[in-house]
Write a protein that holds these residues in place. Structure first.
Motif, short mmCIF file in Angstrom:
data_model
loop_
_atom_site.label_atom_id
_atom_site.label_comp_id
_atom_site.label_asym_id
_atom_site.label_seq_id
_atom_site.Cartn_x
_atom_site.Cartn_y
_atom_site.Cartn_z
N HIS A 1 75.54 39.38 54.10
CA HIS A 1 77.19 39.16 54.45
C HIS A 1 77.38 37.79 53.79
N GLU A 2 78.44 37.83 52.98
CA GLU A 2 79.11 36.57 52.64
C GLU A 2 80.43 36.27 53.53
N THR A 3 80.17 35.04 54.30
CA THR A 3 81.00 34.73 55.47
C THR A 3 82.21 33.82 54.96
N LEU B 1 68.73 39.34 50.81
CA LEU B 1 69.68 38.59 51.59
C LEU B 1 70.91 38.18 50.80
N HIS B 2 71.82 37.56 51.54
CA HIS B 2 73.06 36.94 50.56
C HIS B 2 72.86 35.60 50.53
N GLY B 3 72.86 34.77 51.54
CA GLY B 3 72.76 33.39 51.40
C GLY B 3 73.74 32.37 51.77
N LEU C 1 68.72 36.42 46.69
CA LEU C 1 69.80 35.96 47.07
C LEU C 1 70.76 36.20 46.30
N ASP C 2 72.16 36.37 46.89
CA ASP C 2 73.33 36.24 45.66
C ASP C 2 73.54 34.82 45.23
N LEU C 3 74.20 34.97 43.87
CA LEU C 3 74.70 33.78 43.02
C LEU C 3 75.49 32.89 43.98
N HIS C 4 76.22 33.22 45.11
CA HIS C 4 77.08 32.48 45.88
C HIS C 4 76.31 32.14 47.04
N ALA C 5 75.11 32.06 47.04
CA ALA C 5 74.38 31.66 48.25
C ALA C 5 74.44 30.06 48.43
N PRO D 1 80.25 39.01 37.01
CA PRO D 1 79.82 39.83 38.10
C PRO D 1 78.36 40.21 38.03
N HIS D 2 77.89 40.46 39.44
CA HIS D 2 76.53 40.55 39.75
C HIS D 2 75.89 41.79 39.27
N ILE D 3 75.40 41.83 38.02
CA ILE D 3 74.90 43.12 37.39
C ILE D 3 73.36 43.18 37.43
N ILE E 1 86.25 38.12 40.17
CA ILE E 1 85.55 38.28 38.97
C ILE E 1 84.65 39.42 38.87
N HIS E 2 84.47 40.04 40.03
CA HIS E 2 83.56 41.49 39.88
C HIS E 2 84.42 42.40 39.18
N TYR E 3 85.60 42.30 39.15
CA TYR E 3 86.24 43.38 38.33
C TYR E 3 85.99 43.43 37.00
#
Ligand SMILES: [Zn+2]
Length: 491
Positions: A10-12, A102-104, A135-139, A159-161, A444-446
């Motif tokens: 979860h990214e909060t 996990l997200h981070g 982890l996600d790049l946005h951690a 985007p996270h590919i 950005i993910h678009y």
């Protein structure tokens, strides 16, 4: 060998009014055991990579939980407890290795550092068990996260590919360690900067350049090097950009590499600041472009950063300037969906669309927009991702309708969903390549699905809790001074 493999993501966005109870994890999956295996095996996710690695080693796989939901406000205490209890109970029963997807950037009602607190608890139960984390790049990294696991690797794309690849990078190091082939050692560096999400796209500079340098170093002097952009809208002390390096038993090299890349990011900090264009100008500029599809990016209300996905400012401006042949993906409005379903396919309706949620953190009430159109289609809102991000994963938009005003086709949905895949439109009978304008509630993910078909991209600054003007947010917990909130900071 017994491996515990789990997901808690979860990214909060601490400014988001969207609640995050346990039930919200159901829309993206709260899976256990075999169901979790079936949901993620063969998908472009770290989970899938962990499963493949475990099977290759012939390990027994225990999946206590795989829980993920769209970004929103702080995770409810009960939800955090339930998810982390499931993971810790499985670890307590005994295992040889732990792999966590996990997200981070998880902030909870009962802890600001969702991931760090979980890892610390696992370490207290199983002090010696090797543990790999993806982890996600946005951690937003913390000391607690670094000191309580063996290996961390994060996405290198936005985007996270490269989610599957990230799971492999992290998991493979741990398996090599289990075999005694390497001795992973980690260090990290962070700098007092809140990089802007819209300046973290890895197709663009400076992020593209930093990620490329990290990759080169990873190929030569380290087992894994990740530049984490961080998630600036999680207002807690450690939010911000960081670098994590894993080496083969060389603490100094891990520290030097992390510092080297973090210094470069700091030197280039002004490039991580996003410059806003007024909405009227963006839409007017889009109106003069000759050939579609033209993407109108409503980045202030991106649900995958915690947006309510129901603000109507960009739509209203598009209507005011009379743009035609527009498809909107998507407005979250369960009430409007219900009304359209009750009216039935082919019926004409007039309703107050969007604007159902107030946003107290930015001092705004929800502002619906009156729209008249006919109900073109009703769907269950499920589709399987075909594009490069989360390939193969089933998305659940909830009950979905297409409301057609003649000039605009609105996709109206029950659950949050950021448009990153063409199937979002195709699954409800809209061919995106034929539209003049695609208004996307995304940041950005678009790019994963839509950039290849776009003739032009126009970023539109509307209203919402993912707005790009930091001055509208009251940051209370992030360490200060921090750039660019404190532009004159002396460092
Ligand atoms: Zn992310």
């Amino acid at each position: 060998m017994k491996y515990v493999i789990a997901m808690m993501k979860h990214e909060t966005n601490t400014f988001s009014p969207v609640p995050t109870p346990y039930e919200s994890f159901v829309s993206r999956g709260d899976f256990y055991g075999k169901d979790a295996y079936n949901a993620f095996k063969g998908t472009n996710t770290p989970m899938a990579a962990f499963l493949d690695l475990a099977e290759k080693e012939g390990a027994e796989i225990i999946i206590p939980i795989a829980a993920e939901t769209w970004p929103s406000g702080p995770v409810h205490a009960q939800a955090y407890q339930r998810i982390t209890d499931a993971i810790c109970d499985a670890v307590a029963k005994g295992c040889d290795a732990i792999f966590l997807d996990l997200h981070g950037a998880m902030v909870c009602q009962n802890t600001d550092d969702g991931e760090g607190t979980l890892l610390e608890r696992i370490r207290s139960i199983a002090p010696e068990i090797p543990m790999a984390v993806a982890l996600d790049l946005h951690a937003n990294l913390t000391d607690k996260m670094i000191t309580n696991c063996s290996v961390i690797a994060g996405y290198t794309t936005y985007p996270h590919i490269d989610m599957y690849e990230t799971g492999l990078r992290s998991g493979k190091i741990l398996i090599d360690a289990l075999k005694g082939e390497v001795k992973p050692t980690m260090n990290w560096a962070h700098r007092p900067m809140l990089a802007h999400t819209l300046r973290m796209g890895t197709d663009d500079e400076p992020m593209g350049d930093l990620v490329a340098k990290a990759k080169t170093i990873e190929g030569q002097d380290a087992l894994a090097v990740t530049v984490f952009g961080g998630f600036p809208l999680a207002d807690f002390s450690d939010a911000g950009l960081s670098v994590v390096t894993v080496t083969d038993n060389n603490k100094k090299a891990a520290r030097d590499i992390s510092n080297h890349l973090a210094d470069e990011a700091w030197q280039r900090r002004r490039e991580f600041v996003y410059e806003l264009e007024p909405l009227t100008e963006s839409v007017a500029r889009a109106g003069k472009l000759p050939q579609g599809p033209i993407l109108l990016i409503d980045h202030s209300d991106n649900c995958a950063s915690g947006g309510t996905q129901d603000t109507m400012a960009v739509v209203a401006e598009v209507m005011r300037q009379n743009l035609k042949d527009v498809a909107v993906g998507a407005i979250r409005d369960p009430q409007a969906v219900k009304k359209c379903i009750e009216s039935g396919v082919g019926s004409h309706v007039t309703l107050a669309l969007g604007g159902k949620m107030d946003m107290p953190s930015i001092g705004r009430k929800g502002e619906p927009l009156e729209v008249s159109g006919y109900v073109r289609l009703i769907s269950d809102g499920d589709f399987i991702v075909q594009g490069p991000m989360l390939t193969g994963v089933t998305m659940h938009m909830g009950k979905t309708v297409v409301l057609d005003t003649g000039s605009i086709q609105f996709v109206v949905i029950e659950n949050n969903h950021e448009p990153f895949d063409l199937e979002m439109f195709r699954s409800v009978g809209i061919e995106p390549t034929t539209k003049q304008y695609l208004l996307l509630k995304s940041r950005i993910h678009y790019r994963a699905g839509f950039k290849p078909i776009a003739k032009h991209i126009v970023e539109c600054s509307g209203i919402g809790v993912t707005g790009s003007d930091y001055s509208q947010f009251k940051f209370e917990k992030v360490r200060r001074p921090i750039f660019p909130l404190d532009l004159d900071m002396a460092l």
